[in-house]
Design a protein around this motif. Sequence first.
Motif, PDB file in Angstrom:
ATOM      1  N   LYS A 203       0.822  -1.207   0.000  1.00 16.40           N
ATOM      2  CA  LYS A 203       0.000   0.000   0.000  1.00 16.40           C
ATOM      3  C   LYS A 203       0.862   1.265   0.000  1.00 16.40           C
ATOM      4  N   ASN A 204       1.995   1.204   0.681  1.00 14.51           N
ATOM      5  CA  ASN A 204       2.864   2.367   0.816  1.00 14.51           C
ATOM      6  C   ASN A 204       4.179   2.168   0.062  1.00 14.51           C
ATOM      7  N   GLY A 205       4.083   1.513  -1.096  1.00 12.26           N
ATOM      8  CA  GLY A 205       5.273   1.115  -1.841  1.00 12.26           C
ATOM      9  C   GLY A 205       6.189   2.263  -2.218  1.00 12.26           C
ATOM     10  N   GLU A 206       5.637   3.377  -2.653  1.00 11.11           N
ATOM     11  CA  GLU A 206       6.460   4.509  -3.082  1.00 11.11           C
ATOM     12  C   GLU A 206       7.384   4.956  -1.957  1.00 11.11           C
ATOM     13  N   ASN A 232       2.120  -0.554  -4.832  1.00 13.52           N
ATOM     14  CA  ASN A 232       1.822   0.804  -5.292  1.00 13.52           C
ATOM     15  C   ASN A 232       3.136   1.557  -5.498  1.00 13.52           C
ATOM     16  N   ALA A 233       3.771   1.330  -6.634  1.00 11.17           N
ATOM     17  CA  ALA A 233       5.058   1.972  -6.909  1.00 11.17           C
ATOM     18  C   ALA A 233       5.300   2.038  -8.403  1.00 11.17           C
ATOM     19  N   VAL A 238      10.898   0.657  -8.625  1.00 12.12           N
ATOM     20  CA  VAL A 238      11.095  -0.769  -8.337  1.00 12.12           C
ATOM     21  C   VAL A 238      12.460  -1.220  -8.853  1.00 12.12           C
ATOM     22  N   TYR A 239      12.786  -0.846 -10.078  1.00 11.04           N
ATOM     23  CA  TYR A 239      14.072  -1.220 -10.668  1.00 11.04           C
ATOM     24  C   TYR A 239      15.243  -0.647  -9.861  1.00 11.04           C
ATOM     25  N   LYS A 323      -2.688  -0.855  -8.789  1.00  9.71           N
ATOM     26  CA  LYS A 323      -2.806   0.545  -8.398  1.00  9.71           C
ATOM     27  C   LYS A 323      -2.274   1.477  -9.466  1.00  9.71           C
ATOM     28  N   LYS A 324      -1.536   0.943 -10.428  1.00 11.22           N
ATOM     29  CA  LYS A 324      -0.914   1.795 -11.426  1.00 11.22           C
ATOM     30  C   LYS A 324      -1.579   1.682 -12.790  1.00 11.22           C
ATOM     31  N   THR A 325      -2.705   0.957 -12.859  1.00  9.93           N
ATOM     32  CA  THR A 325      -3.426   0.935 -14.117  1.00  9.93           C
ATOM     33  C   THR A 325      -3.838   2.354 -14.450  1.00  9.93           C
ATOM     34  N   SER A 326      -3.659   2.766 -15.701  1.00 11.36           N
ATOM     35  CA  SER A 326      -3.769   4.178 -16.038  1.00 11.36           C
ATOM     36  C   SER A 326      -5.157   4.747 -15.795  1.00 11.36           C
ATOM     37  N   LEU A 327      -6.193   4.073 -16.289  1.00 12.99           N
ATOM     38  CA  LEU A 327      -7.522   4.664 -16.274  1.00 12.99           C
ATOM     39  C   LEU A 327      -8.574   3.655 -15.845  1.00 12.99           C
ATOM     40  N   HIS A 328      -9.651   4.190 -15.261  1.00 14.13           N
ATOM     41  CA  HIS A 328     -10.784   3.365 -14.852  1.00 14.13           C
ATOM     42  C   HIS A 328     -12.026   3.872 -15.569  1.00 14.13           C
TER      43      HIS A 328
END
Length: 482
Positions: A203-206, A232-233, A238-239, A323-328
């Motif tokens: 949830k707090n990946g960033e 969520n990052a 991540v890399y 969480k990083k999917t562009s659009l809903h």
Amino acid sequence: MKVISIFAENNCSICQRSTTNKRSGLVFRRKINITMEVDEENQQQCPLLDSNIWRTRSTVTSCNSFMLQNKVACDITFTLGSEGQEVVAHKYVLISRSPVFYAMFCGPVAESSNVISVPDIEPDIFQFLLSYLYCDDDSVVDSDSVMALLYAAKKYSIYSLEDVCKQFLKDNICFDNACLILEQSHAFDEKDLYEECLKFIWKNGEEILEMSCVKDLCEKCMQDIIASDALNADEKLVYECVVSWSEIQCIKKKMEVNDQNQREVLSNILYHVRFPLMPLSYFADHVSEKQILSPEEKLNLYKYLCQSRSGAVTPFISRYRSKKTSLHCKRFKGMVDSSDWVQKGKKDAVSFSCSVPILMHGVCMYRSGLTGAPYDIRLELYDESDNQLTCVHRTEDTIESTVEGRFLFPVLFDQPLKILSCSYYTIVVKMIGPKSFYGERGRKKVVCGNVTFEFISAPNRSTNSTNVFTGQIPVILFSPWL
């Protein structure tokens, strides 16, 4: 000097205060702290300790505490920590609270000595352990003692204290300790606690991935963090995190820090970095400059990033993190605030088309109002000619909503699918689990940025009453076609 707690009855000669309720005549006991001198070396105590007050007018736990603190009739000695500090106790209490102590003192290979060496537990922690065993005093569990007490509780199979420690850790997971608790719960094989830590980190990946503590995690913990769709990052972060982690691992293993050795220590972790989701410019400027990826891997990724960005680029994952999917694309104006939609394996279905090509990543579904309710889900997508384009079968834990809306959770395809414009596709979902919330006031047309979605009912496939205006499948997850 030592403070001793005792209970005195009314008109006690020690406190000279009546504790009788004059109206009812009931006798109340009053707890009194008395300071007295104790000869620690010879264990000779002042005469007050020989009085009957602490025996006859106290609770069991008060008597236990008194006897422990004042070393009354102790019959076992423990030498603790690296310095071998002595702490005494009573076999009876230990045997009654721990199967390990029972085996130690009463089993077929019982200890013959009355002095037990415990070099792996420090004296203060063992005293806390005794306080819990004698008095059920769970106040000994705090941020400073909890890890060591959890270790001691597991060593002596004191399950109730284990539960107290684990609950304390769950209730106090934060940025400063999440990685430590994750690592320790992995070492202790505490699966529930491990999952709670992972959920907090995802949830707090960033924030977490930028902290130095994450670079000290073991390979298993690191892989479980970055392998999840729920992380969520940004993929660039991540890399960079796994590259920094590999540098630390090389140092720990006394290996030279270079690209070849970093690739070796990264092992399968590298395949959970979603290179196909990176901007081409970042991949060219930062990833391809290093030799962590092989020439063949870099070439395949270049082709993917420069051309279609659809399909698979084995062995890397091109599925968007939820969480990083562009659009809903949200097709309902409202949600019915009650769990009334039956989910017993019938199919919910709806058809759609879009005005421009897109990449579809999956859908969102309504869940139950029950916390952590699991669902068995089968998600299918059919084209206009009734050909099945994909089918995924998942068991989803819906405790955490990963998109906007408390009662939504994502179901993702294994790979994003290209959706052509002006063609109708049908989404079919079979869900088994508790009754769920459902949408109402559905829209036939939804505009998301430069994409216009049109929805129609699919009565031939929808056997659970979902249609354009009501039901399930409230959200399509997608990104623009580049």
